[in-house]
Scaffold this motif. Structure first.
Motif, mmCIF file in Angstrom:
data_model
loop_
_atom_site.group_PDB
_atom_site.id
_atom_site.type_symbol
_atom_site.label_atom_id
_atom_site.label_comp_id
_atom_site.label_asym_id
_atom_site.label_seq_id
_atom_site.Cartn_x
_atom_site.Cartn_y
_atom_site.Cartn_z
ATOM 1 N N PHE A 108 -2.699 15.370 -0.833
ATOM 2 C CA PHE A 108 -3.396 14.772 0.173
ATOM 3 C C PHE A 108 -3.054 13.188 0.035
ATOM 4 C CE2 PHE A 108 -6.187 18.149 -0.392
ATOM 5 C CZ PHE A 108 -6.652 18.420 0.742
ATOM 6 N N VAL A 109 -2.455 12.625 -1.207
ATOM 7 C CA VAL A 109 -2.214 11.336 -1.394
ATOM 8 C C VAL A 109 -1.048 11.098 -0.442
ATOM 9 C CG1 VAL A 109 -1.218 9.469 -3.036
ATOM 10 C CG2 VAL A 109 -3.196 10.845 -3.496
ATOM 11 N N ALA A 110 0.006 12.019 -0.503
ATOM 12 C CA ALA A 110 1.298 11.980 0.280
ATOM 13 C C ALA A 110 0.877 11.833 1.583
ATOM 14 C CB ALA A 110 2.188 13.000 -0.133
ATOM 15 N N ALA A 111 -0.090 12.429 2.087
ATOM 16 C CA ALA A 111 -0.516 12.409 3.498
ATOM 17 C C ALA A 111 -1.183 11.097 4.017
ATOM 18 C CB ALA A 111 -1.673 13.735 3.762
ATOM 19 N N PHE A 112 -1.134 10.018 3.199
ATOM 20 C CA PHE A 112 -1.770 8.676 3.493
ATOM 21 C C PHE A 112 -0.617 8.010 3.798
ATOM 22 C CE2 PHE A 112 -5.595 10.373 1.369
ATOM 23 C CZ PHE A 112 -6.511 9.883 2.462
ATOM 24 N N GLN A 113 0.556 8.341 3.820
ATOM 25 C CA GLN A 113 1.790 7.539 4.029
ATOM 26 C C GLN A 113 1.748 7.059 5.639
ATOM 27 O OE1 GLN A 113 3.734 5.472 2.598
ATOM 28 N NE2 GLN A 113 3.592 6.493 0.346
ATOM 29 N N PRO A 114 2.156 6.074 5.799
ATOM 30 C CA PRO A 114 2.035 5.499 7.506
ATOM 31 C C PRO A 114 3.161 6.280 8.277
ATOM 32 C CG PRO A 114 3.385 4.076 6.158
ATOM 33 C CD PRO A 114 2.849 5.052 5.042
ATOM 34 N N ASP A 115 4.100 6.891 7.718
ATOM 35 C CA ASP A 115 5.158 7.477 8.768
ATOM 36 C C ASP A 115 4.686 8.842 9.010
ATOM 37 O OD1 ASP A 115 7.439 9.059 9.670
ATOM 38 O OD2 ASP A 115 8.457 7.114 9.062
ATOM 39 N N ALA A 116 4.848 9.224 10.127
ATOM 40 C CA ALA A 116 4.172 10.522 10.826
ATOM 41 C C ALA A 116 4.904 11.909 10.407
ATOM 42 C CB ALA A 116 4.073 10.555 12.138
ATOM 43 N N ASN A 117 6.300 11.480 9.853
ATOM 44 C CA ASN A 117 7.089 12.545 9.843
ATOM 45 C C ASN A 117 7.153 12.985 8.436
ATOM 46 O OD1 ASN A 117 8.683 12.604 12.409
ATOM 47 N ND2 ASN A 117 9.033 10.457 11.584
ATOM 48 N N PHE A 118 6.686 14.278 8.046
ATOM 49 C CA PHE A 118 6.496 15.038 6.827
ATOM 50 C C PHE A 118 7.851 14.750 6.004
ATOM 51 C CE2 PHE A 118 6.857 18.909 4.218
ATOM 52 C CZ PHE A 118 6.165 18.639 3.259
ATOM 53 N N ARG A 148 0.909 -1.159 0.082
ATOM 54 C CA ARG A 148 0.133 0.084 0.195
ATOM 55 C C ARG A 148 0.815 1.268 -0.053
ATOM 56 N NH1 ARG A 148 -4.638 2.191 4.239
ATOM 57 N NH2 ARG A 148 -5.049 4.038 2.963
ATOM 58 N N SER A 149 1.879 1.334 0.768
ATOM 59 C CA SER A 149 2.498 2.360 0.867
ATOM 60 C C SER A 149 3.494 2.489 -0.498
ATOM 61 C CB SER A 149 3.940 2.147 1.894
ATOM 62 O OG SER A 149 4.826 3.238 1.816
ATOM 63 N N LEU A 150 4.014 1.815 -1.143
ATOM 64 C CA LEU A 150 4.511 1.630 -2.433
ATOM 65 C C LEU A 150 3.448 2.301 -3.719
ATOM 66 C CD1 LEU A 150 6.726 -1.334 -2.659
ATOM 67 C CD2 LEU A 150 7.640 0.932 -2.421
ATOM 68 N N LEU A 151 2.143 1.858 -3.412
ATOM 69 C CA LEU A 151 0.830 2.392 -4.420
ATOM 70 C C LEU A 151 0.909 3.746 -4.045
ATOM 71 C CD1 LEU A 151 -0.829 1.439 -6.307
ATOM 72 C CD2 LEU A 151 -2.535 1.104 -4.577
ATOM 73 N N LEU A 152 0.845 4.223 -2.917
ATOM 74 C CA LEU A 152 0.683 5.572 -2.650
ATOM 75 C C LEU A 152 1.782 6.426 -3.310
ATOM 76 C CD1 LEU A 152 -0.385 5.453 1.181
ATOM 77 C CD2 LEU A 152 -1.809 6.165 -0.770
ATOM 78 N N PHE A 153 3.276 5.800 -3.115
ATOM 79 C CA PHE A 153 4.163 6.652 -3.627
ATOM 80 C C PHE A 153 4.028 6.800 -5.348
ATOM 81 C CE2 PHE A 153 6.988 5.844 -0.148
ATOM 82 C CZ PHE A 153 7.425 7.160 0.269
#
Length: 110
Positions: A49-59, A5-10
């Protein structure tokens, strides 16, 4: 969140940002009009918005890792859309960037 899912978001983020920038470029530099520019601006906004769905909390971490995806994705976009042929240094540079993405995002942390 799974690795897939993380890779798909990227990938989705890259498509939206690179595609959005390309639409703005086409609208302005190639004189295709304001609708192209507006579509590009909308895609660029959606990227955020898509980038904000990544699991890591560090922008900063997300954006740094995305930079590597952007480099490789830009070359891929150019190959498909603009018929660009990267040379070996383009490919090596993109591969280095993608290794950086893996280290930044997926290295084990305690």
């Amino acid at each position: 969140m799974t690795l897939a899912r993380s890779l798909l978001l990227f990938v989705l983020a890259a498509f939206l940002e690179i595609g959005g920038a390309w639409l703005v470029w086409q609208g302005w530099r190639e004189h295709r009009g304001l609708w192209w520019i507006a579509a590009g601006v909308a895609a660029l906004g959606a990227y955020g918005f898509v980038a904000a769905f990544q699991p890591d909390a560090n922008f900063g971490r997300i954006l740094a890792a995305y930079g590597g995806v952007f480099v490789a994705g830009s070359l891929g976009w150019a190959m498909v859309v603009d018929r660009f042929r990267p040379d070996r240094y383009d490919v090596i540079g993109a591969a280095i960037c993608l290794v950086g993405v893996v280290v930044i995002m997926y290295a084990p942390r305690g």
